[in-house]
Write an enzyme that holds these catalytic residues in place. Structure first.
Site, PDB file in Angstrom:
ATOM      1  N   ASP A 121       0.816  -1.210   0.000  1.00 39.04           N
ATOM      2  CA  ASP A 121       0.000   0.000   0.000  1.00 39.04           C
ATOM      3  C   ASP A 121       0.850   1.260   0.000  1.00 39.04           C
ATOM      4  O   ASP A 121       1.938   1.303   0.593  1.00 39.04           O
ATOM      5  CB  ASP A 121      -0.887   0.041   1.261  1.00 39.04           C
ATOM      6  N   ASP A 319      -6.554  -0.450  10.273  1.00 38.63           N
ATOM      7  CA  ASP A 319      -7.129  -0.894   9.003  1.00 38.63           C
ATOM      8  C   ASP A 319      -8.615  -0.600   8.884  1.00 38.63           C
ATOM      9  O   ASP A 319      -9.176  -0.697   7.784  1.00 38.63           O
ATOM     10  CB  ASP A 319      -6.899  -2.398   8.817  1.00 38.63           C
TER      11      ASP A 319
END
Length: 438
Positions: A121, A319
């Site tokens: 990411d 998250d």
């Protein structure tokens, strides 16, 4: 490259079973390198990141047998260490951040471990110092090729030691733990991460013959053993996907049952959603979310604005902050979302603002969300997914929006969510995957 085309405004209905936990899978699959015996792992999610790791292990010489859609048998009895120094590995390993976790098992079993700088990411710096400082303390020699961004550790023998980690890194703890289980003597890992993923890895290693104490705490004591054997292991349901399904149900005003969620491993997740005013009901090991026309954010006891922030376990997982943020856009009330652990995870909020959300981005780490209480629905838009979690947040926003949305770069979403479009369609969503040839 594919895109999602989503027609918003449709309610979901039915039951959904969460996939296996991505973050656990990336750890326990690497642990098969610790033994020459067969290891069977079930509930493996069929997602890009996990499939890439399994491919890398196959290239490394691990025998991989797929028993069914989510169950694999691994046997690492003929490892090709030359692959680690090949141009192919440099390309394969650099595309997956989770590949860093092969280093600990390879180092302790074969005396060497190498890795190109891994990708993943784009959410700010995610340094590898914790991993390699732990290996060095166990007696490994570290080397780094800055021209090729290639890391290596080597050791004739690892020796147990005391170490205080500079941060409670989940992947760092997992990597060091796997290196320590076959080191000579006792290793103490203090300030260890204690997420359910680490607990699961520890239980798997114990079933292979490791000696680990302190599971669930931030102090792990490992007595090294000379040999580890095979085992069978089942991966937990993915708590991040569970939180994502909660967000989808709430934003689309849907009644939804999430099956077999392993409540005891959800930590603060249900409570944080309840603070947003979301009704969650525990039905045995399931979560039932009733259809809600509105949900009211709770203020703190002194009536100050609610703040939701991330922290290492047992704090709230980073998250799910993207999910919390998008859910808050249609709540009644306001909330400050404080992302402490990563630098760039809030930069997707401009896409929500374009859809009509009322969000003030205070700085790279904080955003104030002013809930619209469904009085002003989000509008369909054209967007691009910057990372896995922001990507699914944009999917949730699109499912609730008026009109049609298009989301590009959905490979990022596929990295962490198994057949998300198929599973959403089965619940009544209007989502289509289109191959973008341009």
């Amino acid at each position: 490259m594919s895109i999602f085309k989503i027609e918003g405004g449709h309610q979901l209905r039915g039951e959904i079973t969460p996939q296996g936990a991505k973050n656990e899978a990336l750890q326990v699959i690497c642990a098969v390198l610790l033994t020459a015996e067969k290891v069977t792992i079930s509930n493996i999610p069929d997602i890009q990141d996990v499939n890439k790791l399994i491919f890398i292990l196959g290239e490394l010489g691990v025998k991989v047998t797929r028993i069914d859609k989510n169950t694999y048998e691994f046997q690492a009895d003929e490892i090709d260490l030359d692959y680690l120094k090949s141009a192919k590995f440099k390309k394969d390993g650099s595309s997956l951040r989770g590949s860093i976790m092969i280093v600990g098992p390879l180092l302790t079993r074969f005396g060497q471990g190498y890795i190109p700088r891994p990708g993943g990411d784009k959410i700010g710096r995610r340094r590898l110092d914790t991993h390699f400082e732990g290996f060095i303390k166990l007696g490994a020699k570290f080397r780094y090729n800055p021209e090729e961004y290639f890391y290596g550790v080597e050791a004739e023998e690892l020796k147990g030691t005391y170490m205080l980690l500079d941060e409670a890194s989940v992947t760092g703890t997992a990597n060091i733990l796997m290196a320590a289980v076959m080191a000579k003597g006792e290793t103490t890992i203090y300030n260890a991460a204690c997420e359910p993923y680490i607990q699961q890895l520890s239980k798997m290693l114990i079933s292979m013959g490791a000696d680990i104490q302190g599971i669930g705490s931030n102090k792990l004591i490992v007595n090294g053993v000379k040999y580890l054997g095979g085992c069978e292991h089942r991966i937990l349901p993915d708590m991040i996907e569970i939180g994502s399904w909660i967000g989808m149900a709430v934003m689309t005003k849907s009644a939804l049952t999430i099956k077999n969620v392993s409540w005891e491993n959800l930590g603060l997740i249900p409570n944080v959603f309840r603070k947003l005013g979301i009704a969650l009901e525990k039905h045995d090991d399931d979560i039932f979310i009733p259809s809600q026309k509105e949900y009211v954010i709770q203020n703190f006891m002194d009536d100050s604005i609610l703040t939701i922030s991330d922290a290492p376990w047992p704090g709230f997982t980073p998250d799910l902050l993207s999910i919390v943020l998008v859910v808050a856009t249609q709540a009644k009330g306001s909330v400050l979302v404080h992302q402490k652990m990563f630098e760039s995870r809030l930069f997707f909020v401009d896409k929500l603002i374009d859809m009509g959300a009322k969000i003030i981005l205070c700085d790279p780490h904080r955003a104030t969300v002013i809930g619209l209480n469904h009085d002003s629905e989000l509008r369909g838009s054209v967007m691009s997914s910057p990372d896995i979690r922001a990507g699914i947040a944009l999917v949730i926003a699109a499912l609730s929006a008026q009109g049609t949305s298009t989301i590009h770069n959905i490979d990022q979403i596929d990295r962490g969510y198994e057949r998300i479009d198929e599973r959403l369609r089965a619940l009544g969503a209007k989502i289509e995957r289109i191959n973008d040839s341009f």
